[in-house]
Design a protein around this motif. Structure first.
Motif: not given
Length: 343
Positions: A234-253
């Motif tokens: 799970a990711v905090r909704s506001r974080f995903a909205e503001q920083h999708p590239e970070v969520v994507k990089a974390f998922y890749g890891y």
């Protein structure tokens, strides 16, 4: 409840047990605790529950590989709290005290029935080996029907309650014929060992030490139950909205290193220490490796996964765990939609 071995289905270590002490330290934790930038070069701070002593996130913390992966998108990890039950993690996500956390789809559904401030972006297929219903060796309980009239320890609304209810349904046993004893997972071991309950529905973080150290075995496992109990990130909704590239990089890891851990589970045990309360004993290691090789790898959430989430949500509503069926689909993120290549 297969997550560092902080994974719900295969959270396969005593480290995760020690970590299940609730996210009590999930307040502001160092630079960037507001989830934006840390004021030092404009890096985005990704607040992640501390992984403990085992698993690929623990190794990522020790060798700095997660920070290096996040640096590519101008982000850094801030370890905060501990990787324990999802219910307090969901509260921390909702309260802007945490940015990502792992739990089970069952716990996520229970949390989504409230006022969620998070979305789900990755899944790990159900743990068919590590989760199930524990009984002591020599117990007169030999099959699920023997649970009638007995006391079974469960954590309310999450993996363990789901496992018990699913096992009873599969065997045609009305739920009210078995007494559910609601306990926090990290408080159940002593109650089970002392015989105050007859069985314990749980997952790898707790089944592994129980099997290795206390003369217990799984009466039925996730495979026998027909479990749809995915682990989810799970990711905090506001974080995903503001920083999708970070969520994507974390998922890749997660995806890349989850596959490495599956291929060689032993290499990810006792990352920081092989002594003390967080260490995995040799007997536990043998079971953790066996279960670890059977774990799935962190992957995107597909339409097929979404359909199985809906089955769990309907089951929870039918069983009265939630007041109504929770629609999970609006809270799912497609990794592919975040840009870049998804694996």
């Amino acid at each position: 409840m297969r997550s560092t071995i902080p994974r719900t289905p295969i959270i396969a270590t005593v480290a995760a047990v020690a970590a299940a002490l609730v996210l009590s330290a999930c307040g502001s934790s160092g630079p960037g605790a507001d989830g934006s930038t840390d004021g030092k070069g404009g890096e985005v701070a990704l607040r992640v529950p501390d992984p403990g002593n085992s698993g690929f996130l623990a190794k990522g913390k020790k060798d700095g590989s997660l920070d290096r992966a996040l640096a590519a998108v101008h982000a850094k990890v801030v370890w905060t709290g501990s990787a324990g039950p999802f219910a307090p993690a969901a509260q921390a996500l909702n309260a802007d005290q945490l940015d990502v956390a792992q739990g089970s789809i069952t716990s996520a559904i229970a949390a989504l029935a409230q006022k969620p401030g998070f979305e789900l972006f990755a899944q790990i297929a159900p743990d068919e080996a590590g989760e199930g219903i524990l009984v002591k060796n020599g117990s007169p309980i030999k099959e699920v029907k023997d649970l009638i009239g007995k006391k079974v320890a469960v954590s309310q609304g999450g993996t363990s309650e789901y496992l018990l209810l699913k096992a009873l349904e599969k065997n045609g046993i009305p739920a009210d014929q078995v007494q559910r004893v609601y306990l926090r997972a990290d408080q159940t071991s002593g109650v089970f060992n002392s015989g105050q309950v007859d069985a314990w529905a749980t997952w790898g973080a707790f089944s592994i030490p129980a099997i290795a150290n206390t003369g217990a075995h799984l009466l039925v496992d996730g495979r026998a139950i027909g479990s749809d109990n995915y682990a989810v990130w799970a990711v905090r909704s506001r974080f995903a909205e503001q920083h999708p590239e970070v969520v994507k990089a974390f998922y890749g890891y997660l995806h890349e290193n989850g596959a490495k851990e599956k291929a060689d589970p032993a290499a990810y045990l006792n990352v920081f220490t092989d002594a003390g309360p967080t260490a995995v004993s040799p007997a536990e290691q043998q079971i953790a490796v066996e279960f670890g090789r059977q774990r799935a790898v962190d992957s995107p959430i597909t339409e097929a996964d979404s359909a199985r989430f809906a089955v769990v949500a309907a089951f929870y509503a039918d069983q009265g765990v939630t007041k109504a069926k929770v629609d999970v689909k609006p809270y799912l993120i497609s990794i592919n939609s975040l840009g870049g290549d998804a694996k």
